[in-house]
Design a protein around this motif. Sequence first.
Motif, PDB file in Angstrom:
ATOM      1  N   ASN A   1       2.893   3.867  79.802  1.00 29.64           N
ATOM      2  CA  ASN A   1       2.430   2.820  81.087  1.00 29.64           C
ATOM      3  C   ASN A   1       1.226   2.072  80.936  1.00 29.64           C
ATOM      4  O   ASN A   1       0.506   2.310  79.794  1.00 29.64           O
ATOM      5  N   LYS A   2       0.938   1.098  81.737  1.00 34.99           N
ATOM      6  CA  LYS A   2      -0.023   0.351  81.702  1.00 34.99           C
ATOM      7  C   LYS A   2      -1.323   0.761  81.410  1.00 34.99           C
ATOM      8  O   LYS A   2      -2.511   0.646  81.112  1.00 34.99           O
ATOM      9  N   GLU A   3      -1.419   1.830  82.641  1.00 36.60           N
ATOM     10  CA  GLU A   3      -2.835   2.537  82.851  1.00 36.60           C
ATOM     11  C   GLU A   3      -3.375   3.302  81.639  1.00 36.60           C
ATOM     12  O   GLU A   3      -4.650   2.918  81.167  1.00 36.60           O
ATOM     13  N   THR A   4      -2.559   3.964  80.837  1.00 32.31           N
ATOM     14  CA  THR A   4      -2.688   4.654  79.711  1.00 32.31           C
ATOM     15  C   THR A   4      -3.098   3.449  78.576  1.00 32.31           C
ATOM     16  O   THR A   4      -4.251   3.776  77.891  1.00 32.31           O
ATOM     17  N   PHE A   5      -2.320   2.494  78.476  1.00 38.80           N
ATOM     18  CA  PHE A   5      -2.655   1.405  77.498  1.00 38.80           C
ATOM     19  C   PHE A   5      -4.041   0.803  77.603  1.00 38.80           C
ATOM     20  O   PHE A   5      -4.825   0.746  76.784  1.00 38.80           O
ATOM     21  N   GLN A   6      -4.552   0.816  79.133  1.00 43.45           N
ATOM     22  CA  GLN A   6      -5.843   0.261  79.200  1.00 43.45           C
ATOM     23  C   GLN A   6      -6.814   1.139  78.735  1.00 43.45           C
ATOM     24  O   GLN A   6      -7.957   0.557  78.553  1.00 43.45           O
ATOM     25  N   LYS A   7      -6.780   2.458  78.553  1.00 45.28           N
ATOM     26  CA  LYS A   7      -7.648   3.134  78.031  1.00 45.28           C
ATOM     27  C   LYS A   7      -8.119   2.945  76.783  1.00 45.28           C
ATOM     28  O   LYS A   7      -8.887   3.204  75.998  1.00 45.28           O
ATOM     29  N   LEU A   8      -7.111   2.234  75.878  1.00 45.58           N
ATOM     30  CA  LEU A   8      -7.441   1.664  74.539  1.00 45.58           C
ATOM     31  C   LEU A   8      -8.742   0.837  74.457  1.00 45.58           C
ATOM     32  O   LEU A   8      -9.482   0.732  73.680  1.00 45.58           O
ATOM     33  N   PHE A   9      -8.976   0.259  75.731  1.00 44.32           N
ATOM     34  CA  PHE A   9     -10.386  -0.775  75.764  1.00 44.32           C
ATOM     35  C   PHE A   9     -11.421  -0.006  75.974  1.00 44.32           C
ATOM     36  O   PHE A   9     -12.479  -0.231  75.365  1.00 44.32           O
ATOM     37  N   GLU A  10     -11.408   1.135  76.414  1.00 39.09           N
ATOM     38  CA  GLU A  10     -12.387   2.181  76.513  1.00 39.09           C
ATOM     39  C   GLU A  10     -12.826   2.698  75.108  1.00 39.09           C
ATOM     40  O   GLU A  10     -13.889   2.626  74.493  1.00 39.09           O
ATOM     41  N   LEU A  11     -11.643   3.002  74.344  1.00 39.02           N
ATOM     42  CA  LEU A  11     -11.981   3.643  72.964  1.00 39.02           C
ATOM     43  C   LEU A  11     -12.271   2.485  72.075  1.00 39.02           C
ATOM     44  O   LEU A  11     -13.033   2.533  71.108  1.00 39.02           O
ATOM     45  N   ALA A  12     -11.930   1.244  72.332  1.00 41.07           N
ATOM     46  CA  ALA A  12     -12.236   0.083  71.460  1.00 41.07           C
ATOM     47  C   ALA A  12     -13.852  -0.225  71.602  1.00 41.07           C
ATOM     48  O   ALA A  12     -14.601  -0.399  70.732  1.00 41.07           O
ATOM     49  N   ASN A  13     -14.111   0.206  72.984  1.00 41.19           N
ATOM     50  CA  ASN A  13     -15.739  -0.249  73.078  1.00 41.19           C
ATOM     51  C   ASN A  13     -16.494   0.960  72.317  1.00 41.19           C
ATOM     52  O   ASN A  13     -17.454   0.511  71.831  1.00 41.19           O
ATOM     53  N   LEU A  14     -16.024   2.013  72.298  1.00 44.24           N
ATOM     54  CA  LEU A  14     -16.823   3.437  71.811  1.00 44.24           C
ATOM     55  C   LEU A  14     -16.945   3.012  70.040  1.00 44.24           C
ATOM     56  O   LEU A  14     -17.431   3.323  69.322  1.00 44.24           O
ATOM     57  N   LEU A  15     -15.738   2.498  69.465  1.00 49.51           N
ATOM     58  CA  LEU A  15     -15.641   2.304  68.208  1.00 49.51           C
ATOM     59  C   LEU A  15     -15.959   0.996  67.434  1.00 49.51           C
ATOM     60  O   LEU A  15     -15.875   0.624  66.371  1.00 49.51           O
ATOM     61  N   GLY A  16     -16.372  -0.088  68.577  1.00 50.43           N
ATOM     62  CA  GLY A  16     -16.561  -1.326  68.057  1.00 50.43           C
ATOM     63  C   GLY A  16     -15.350  -2.016  67.627  1.00 50.43           C
ATOM     64  O   GLY A  16     -15.229  -2.607  66.664  1.00 50.43           O
ATOM     65  N   ALA A  17     -14.019  -1.865  68.202  1.00 54.00           N
ATOM     66  CA  ALA A  17     -12.903  -2.035  67.688  1.00 54.00           C
ATOM     67  C   ALA A  17     -12.177  -3.148  68.398  1.00 54.00           C
ATOM     68  O   ALA A  17     -12.824  -3.444  69.784  1.00 54.00           O
ATOM     69  N   GLU A  18     -11.332  -3.899  68.292  1.00 51.71           N
ATOM     70  CA  GLU A  18     -10.362  -4.905  69.131  1.00 51.71           C
ATOM     71  C   GLU A  18      -9.024  -4.182  69.425  1.00 51.71           C
ATOM     72  O   GLU A  18      -8.725  -3.460  68.622  1.00 51.71           O
TER      73      GLU A  18
END
Lengths: 335, 264
Positions: free
Chosen positions: A230-247
Amino acid sequence: MFEKIKLEDLSKENILAYGEFYKGELNSSSLEILSPLKEIAQTLNKKLILVSLIGSLENIKDWEEIKKSLADEVWFVINEELKDFREDLYTEVLVKIVKFSQPYGFFFPATKIGMSLAPRVAGALQVGLCAHVNNLEVKDNQIIMARPTYGENIIAKLISKSIPIMATISLGAFGIKYGEKEPSIKEIIFPEDFVWKSKLKIRRFAPSKKKPTKLSTAKVIVAGGRGLKNKETFQKLFELANLLGAEVGATRPVCYEGWVEEERMIGISGVTVRPKVYIGFGISGALQHTVGMENSEFIIAVNTDKEAPLVKIANLALIGDAGKILELLLKNLSK
Amino acid sequence: MEKIIVCIKGVPKPGSIKVDPETHTLKRENMELILNPNDRPALEMALRLKNTYNTEVVVISMGPPNVIPLLKYIYALGADQIILLSDRAFAGSDTLATSYVLAKAIEKLSPFSLVLMGLKSIDGETAQVPPETASLLGIPSLTNVKDLFMERGKWIAIREMDYGEEEIEVTPPIVASVSPLAFDYIRPPSLKRLLEVKTKEPLICQVKDLNLDPQRLGLQGSPTQVIEVFEKKIETKGLVLEGSPEELVEKLIEILKDKGLIKF
C-alpha cells in the motif's frame, strides 16, 4: 560569432543528435545520447552533429558542456520564435535540416520533448522510428537497436529500413562522456521566405514546484514495488532514503497506482539508474524495471518470492515480507 | 463543436503474450485483449467534453476482431459511435503504418475538433502514435495533456513537460495524448447502455473502405523491423538469505554499514 552556414551548404550523411534546450539550458540527456552515437559514428566513419533550436544565444548557460561534448559539430538554429518548444514549428525546422543535410541517422533523447518531436519528424519524413532504445551496435554496416519490449521479459533487436535511421534513446541508458576536441559550432541560416509560425501559443508556464528528482545520478537508491502492498508503507521509503542519503525509486505499477509520482519510475518507461547500492523492496523485477537498474554496483532485493527475477540478479537477497522488513529496519535505524 | 474522435487499443492481457517466431510480431489473433489502461483517461476526457460542449464522441480502434467487445464496452461508457479498423493487411504495422491507417480513418471522419489518445499503450509503449498521426494529418499535437477546455473557439490545454506545466492555446483540430494521471475518477459503464449494447455492433472498415495505399500497410509498410527477439535469462548470482525479519534486518544493517551508508 561563429560560422554561419546556409541550408544547402550543410554537410551530408552525418549522424544527428537532437540537443534539447529549454529556457537556455541544455538537457543532460542530449549529452548522454552522444556517448553511444559517437561510437556508431566512428565505426561508420561519419560525423556526429548536435542540432539545437534556440531563441537567442544570450540565454545559453551551458557553453562549457557544449564545448566539452563528444559532438564533432554543433548546429544551431536561432530565432526568437524558437524560444519556446512548439512541436509544429520545431518539426518544420528539423525537417528542413534533414531534407538538406540528408543525415544517415537522427536520434533524440526520450524526454517528453523528444518523444513529442521525434514522431512528428519521422511522420513528416515518412521514415521509421524506434522508441526507448537502450543499446546500439553496428553490424555489417547496419545500425542495430535494442529495447525491452511487449512489457514483458523480452528484448527486441530492431533495424530501420528507411534513411535517416531514427530512434529515441532511453534516459540514463548511457553515461555522459567528454571529447578531446572542441566541436566546431555553426549557425544555420534559413532562407528569408521560411515562415517562423506555430499554431501553438504558450499562455503560461508554471515551473515544477518540486525539484526534479536526482534519481539518474543517485549513489544510493531505495526502490519499492507492489510487494509493499500500500501507499502508506511505500511512503516509508522516504524515511529510509533520508537516513541513507538515498533517492526513492519505484516500479511502473506503483506509479500507475498513484503511490508515488511517475518521475520516480525506474525502467524502460522511466529512468535508468546505476547507483553504488540499490535496494528493492517488494519488487519482483520485471524486465521493464530491471533494464533500468541492472548496472547498479550492489543490488539488494527484499521479496517473499525466492524465484523473483530481482532476487536472482541481486548480490544479496532477503526472503521475507518487504513491508515488515522495511518497518523493522527503520525502527532499528532510528534507535 | 465538431466531433471528438478517440483512438483506443486492445492490448494483450499482461502475462498472455506470445511472439510469432517467424515474423517476430505479437500473435494477436487468439490473445486475450484488454483495453489499454492508458486509454481510459482519454475516454474519460472525451466523455466529459461531450457533456460540457454537447458534442459527439466517435471511438475508433485498429486491431483484430477480438477488439469488438472492448468497443462495445466503450459504447456502454457513453461513446456515440464505435468503429473497428480491421484487415489482415494491417498485421505487423509499426507506428508509422499504424499512424497512416489512423490518419486516413480520421480524415474520413472530418470535420472533427479533437483526436484523443492514451499517452502510450502498455504493450508497445512507444508513445509515438499520437504525434505521428497528427504529423501525417498535418495538424498540431500535444502530449501529456492533463486538462483541456475551449475558450473563444480555441482549445486551451494544460500539459506536463519535464520542466513544469504549460498552458497552451491552439486552434482546432488537434491531436492530444492524455496523461495517465489526468483524472481521479473514471466513470463505469451505464446500466442502460450495457443493455443497449447487446445489439450494438461496431462499424467495421477494411483497406478498401479507407482508400489506403497497400504499400504503406503491415510489415511491408513498416520501416522498423524486429530482427530478433530473445528472452532475458537470469541466473542467481548472489547470496539468498531466509530467516526471521529480525535476522534479515540485522544482516541488512551489517551490509549498509559495510557500504558506509550508516555509521554507528
